[in-house]
Design an enzyme around this catalytic site. Structure first.
Site, PDB file in Angstrom:
ATOM      1  N   HIS A   1     222.732  46.374 -37.940  1.00  0.00           N
ATOM      2  CA  HIS A   1     223.774  47.380 -38.138  1.00  0.00           C
ATOM      3  C   HIS A   1     224.807  47.226 -37.037  1.00  0.00           C
ATOM      4  O   HIS A   1     224.464  47.070 -35.867  1.00  0.00           O
ATOM      5  CB  HIS A   1     223.176  48.786 -38.095  1.00  0.00           C
ATOM      6  CG  HIS A   1     224.219  49.846 -38.282  1.00  0.00           C
ATOM      7  ND1 HIS A   1     224.644  50.222 -39.538  1.00  0.00           N
ATOM      8  CD2 HIS A   1     224.954  50.549 -37.394  1.00  0.00           C
ATOM      9  CE1 HIS A   1     225.584  51.140 -39.406  1.00  0.00           C
ATOM     10  NE2 HIS A   1     225.798  51.354 -38.116  1.00  0.00           N
TER      11      HIS A   1
ATOM     12  N   ASP B   1     222.847  63.503 -43.328  1.00  0.00           N
ATOM     13  CA  ASP B   1     223.870  62.801 -42.545  1.00  0.00           C
ATOM     14  C   ASP B   1     225.211  62.817 -43.245  1.00  0.00           C
ATOM     15  O   ASP B   1     226.254  62.923 -42.596  1.00  0.00           O
ATOM     16  CB  ASP B   1     223.442  61.360 -42.259  1.00  0.00           C
ATOM     17  CG  ASP B   1     224.512  60.646 -41.445  1.00  0.00           C
ATOM     18  OD1 ASP B   1     224.746  61.087 -40.299  1.00  0.00           O
ATOM     19  OD2 ASP B   1     225.141  59.706 -41.942  1.00  0.00           O
TER      20      ASP B   1
ATOM     21  N   ARG C   1     231.398  66.624 -38.791  1.00  0.00           N
ATOM     22  CA  ARG C   1     231.734  66.147 -37.437  1.00  0.00           C
ATOM     23  C   ARG C   1     233.127  65.536 -37.415  1.00  0.00           C
ATOM     24  O   ARG C   1     233.871  65.684 -36.446  1.00  0.00           O
ATOM     25  CB  ARG C   1     230.697  65.103 -36.973  1.00  0.00           C
ATOM     26  CG  ARG C   1     229.356  65.723 -36.624  1.00  0.00           C
ATOM     27  CD  ARG C   1     228.271  64.649 -36.504  1.00  0.00           C
ATOM     28  NE  ARG C   1     228.645  63.610 -35.572  1.00  0.00           N
ATOM     29  CZ  ARG C   1     228.303  62.311 -35.694  1.00  0.00           C
ATOM     30  NH1 ARG C   1     227.558  61.912 -36.715  1.00  0.00           N
ATOM     31  NH2 ARG C   1     228.680  61.438 -34.808  1.00  0.00           N
TER      32      ARG C   1
ATOM     33  N   SER D   1     222.620  59.651 -36.513  1.00  0.00           N
ATOM     34  CA  SER D   1     223.280  59.388 -37.795  1.00  0.00           C
ATOM     35  C   SER D   1     222.990  57.967 -38.263  1.00  0.00           C
ATOM     36  O   SER D   1     222.544  57.736 -39.395  1.00  0.00           O
ATOM     37  CB  SER D   1     224.794  59.608 -37.611  1.00  0.00           C
ATOM     38  OG  SER D   1     225.527  59.042 -38.661  1.00  0.00           O
TER      39      SER D   1
ATOM     40  N   LYS E   1     219.758  56.626 -41.247  1.00  0.00           N
ATOM     41  CA  LYS E   1     220.045  55.829 -42.448  1.00  0.00           C
ATOM     42  C   LYS E   1     219.291  54.496 -42.412  1.00  0.00           C
ATOM     43  O   LYS E   1     218.775  54.037 -43.426  1.00  0.00           O
ATOM     44  CB  LYS E   1     221.554  55.579 -42.549  1.00  0.00           C
ATOM     45  CG  LYS E   1     222.315  56.849 -42.964  1.00  0.00           C
ATOM     46  CD  LYS E   1     223.807  56.659 -42.962  1.00  0.00           C
ATOM     47  CE  LYS E   1     224.372  56.635 -41.576  1.00  0.00           C
ATOM     48  NZ  LYS E   1     225.801  56.870 -41.455  1.00  0.00           N
TER      49      LYS E   1
HETATM   50  N1  URA Z   1     228.564  55.508 -37.932  1.00  0.00           N
HETATM   51  C1  URA Z   1     227.681  56.369 -38.479  1.00  0.00           C
HETATM   52  O1  URA Z   1     227.034  56.066 -39.462  1.00  0.00           O
HETATM   53  N2  URA Z   1     227.524  57.570 -37.891  1.00  0.00           N
HETATM   54  C2  URA Z   1     228.211  57.966 -36.799  1.00  0.00           C
HETATM   55  O2  URA Z   1     228.015  59.052 -36.332  1.00  0.00           O
HETATM   56  C3  URA Z   1     229.137  57.057 -36.271  1.00  0.00           C
HETATM   57  C4  URA Z   1     229.280  55.833 -36.849  1.00  0.00           C
END
Ligand code: URA
Length: 426
Positions: A85, A165, A172, A187, A191
């Protein structure tokens, strides 16, 4: 589960008191279910932004986000499941190269659940969708078949991966609480853990084009995410990589697919190859798989895997991809060297040209974007093109040019070439 109320939880975090695990679990679930209101969740997000989360709180918080949806289980693959990621950069097309590369190396399977772009960074799914016919939706059965046949797959994350999320991130975004290390870490990791990987490598970008502007913050984010992953049973490590200038030479959807294909053919730009190979090596080290990714990248095997990956999802890798209607150039005002190119402004300019979106519901123009003809360190003559800009509509150029005016610096000497990979965090 004990019954809580939102105000009590908010006040505990506001007053820097520890949050009991049950309080966190209740709050995240109740917010996802619509029991806790947006203004209450934004108050708690701001309290976390200001006062942080302890390791124990963060572990429970992330697990609570995962538990609002499904945790994917890929069964019957018989290989270590690896993923990477990136925290997001400009011209970051690494996934498009890394997935087929990992498949070509073999001994691992890479199910990558990817997203669309928002703001100045592009999204892997938008890039892949510039390939005619390619679609991101995959049933669990189709995904398993692709992993067994090809060894890697890029697909859209379904709505039931960490739904908390989705809600919290949107909130946010509008309440000044994105740039919080525990909130970003939970976050991303909720995932990734829910996506079912066993080994995860994080590419934490540092610099002008990244969330984290300096190495200390990036290191802290990396350590936080590595800690969450390992505590959840996902073997995780991270690389900090430089994101002051765009990665490679192409920014935009079709343009980035072009550059990925060139890289798979063994002709990639130095910085892009360096990051991709380093991430592949890191994934192999975690999963205990031997091999030489740089050699595989030049051998044609990764290109064969790319073709197979694209075809499995309905795409035609040989079909002409959408191109922009208009092209303009940015010329050098002097002779010398390009000494600096601001990744953030290049990313924002590319978005203004139509390659990205400012709101979730915007469509992207596949052909739009920016080609970097001269990277920092390269010599230019006065009047020589430094950037080529692509857009579908002529009025889009003015806004992009405005951002690019200040984005490039020139000087009499080439700046030192810095390594793209800064450090490793385990
Ligand atoms: N990418 C995400 O998936 N979440 C965040 O909070 C920031 C970047």
């Amino acid at each position: 589960m004990a019954t809580w109320d939102a105000t009590t939880v908010i006040m505990l975090k506001r007053d820097k008191e520890p949050l009991p695990a049950e309080a966190i679990k209740w709050f995240i679930k109740a917010y996802t279910d619509g029991v806790v209101a947006d203004e209450q969740a934004s108050a708690l997000a701001m309290a976390v932004f200001l006062n942080g989360l302890s390791d124990d709180e963060l572990t429970v918080w992330t697990q609570a986000m995962i538990d609002t949806g499904v945790r994917v289980k890929h069964t019957g693959i018989g290989l270590p499941l690896v993923d990477k990621h990136s925290t997001g950069g400009v011209g970051d097309k690494v996934s498009l190269i890394l997935c087929p590369l990992i498949a070509a190396i073999g001994g691992m399977a890479m199910p990558q659940l990817a997203g669309r772009g928002l703001g100045h960074t592009g999204g892997t799914i938008d890039k892949m969708e510039s390939i005619p016919g390619w679609h991101p939706e995959m049933s669990p059965e189709a995904m398993k078949a692709a992993l067994l046949d090809v060894g890697a797959v890029i697909a859209a994350a379904s709505g039931d991966i960490a739904p908390a999320d989705k809600k919290l991130y949107a909130l946010r975004d509008t309440t000044g609480t994105v740039a919080s290390i525990p909130l970003i870490a939970s976050s991303i990791m909720s995932k990734k853990i829910a996506g079912g990987t066993e080994y995860l490598v994080l590419d934490v970008k540092v610099g002008r084009g990244a969330f984290m502007r300096n190495v200390d913050d990036a290191r802290q984010l990396a350590e936080t995410m590595v800690g969450i992953g390992n505590r959840a049973g996902v073997k995780t490590s991270a690389l900090l990589t430089r994101m002051d200038q765009p990665l490679g030479r192409m920014v935009g959807n079709t343009l980035e697919v072009d550059e990925s294909v060139e890289t798979l053919a063994g002709n990639g730009p130095r910085d892009l190859v360096e990051v991709t190979v380093a991430l592949a090596e890191e994934m192999m080290a975690l999963a205990g798989v031997p091999g030489d990714p740089r050699q595989v990248l030049g051998s044609g095997g990764a290109m064969d895997k790319w073709d197979a990956m694209v075809r499995v999802q309905g795409g035609d890798p040989d079909a002409p991809r959408e191109r922009a209607n208009y092209r303009q150039e940015v010329l050098s005002p002097r002779s010398g060297f390009v000494t600096y190119m601001d990744a953030l402004n290049v990313g924002l300019a590319s978005m203004r040209l139509g390659a990205g979106r400012t709101r979730k519901e915007d469509a992207v123009s596949f052909g739009a974007g920016i080609e970097v003809l001269k990277k920092p360190g390269e010599a230019v003559e006065i009047g020589e093109p430094v950037l080529a800009l692509y857009a579908d509509k002529e009025p889009r150029f003015a806004g992009a040019r405005e951002l690019l005016e200040e984005a490039i610096a020139y000087g009499p000497e080439a700046p030192p070439a810095l390594p793209v990979v800064i450090e490793r965090v385990t």
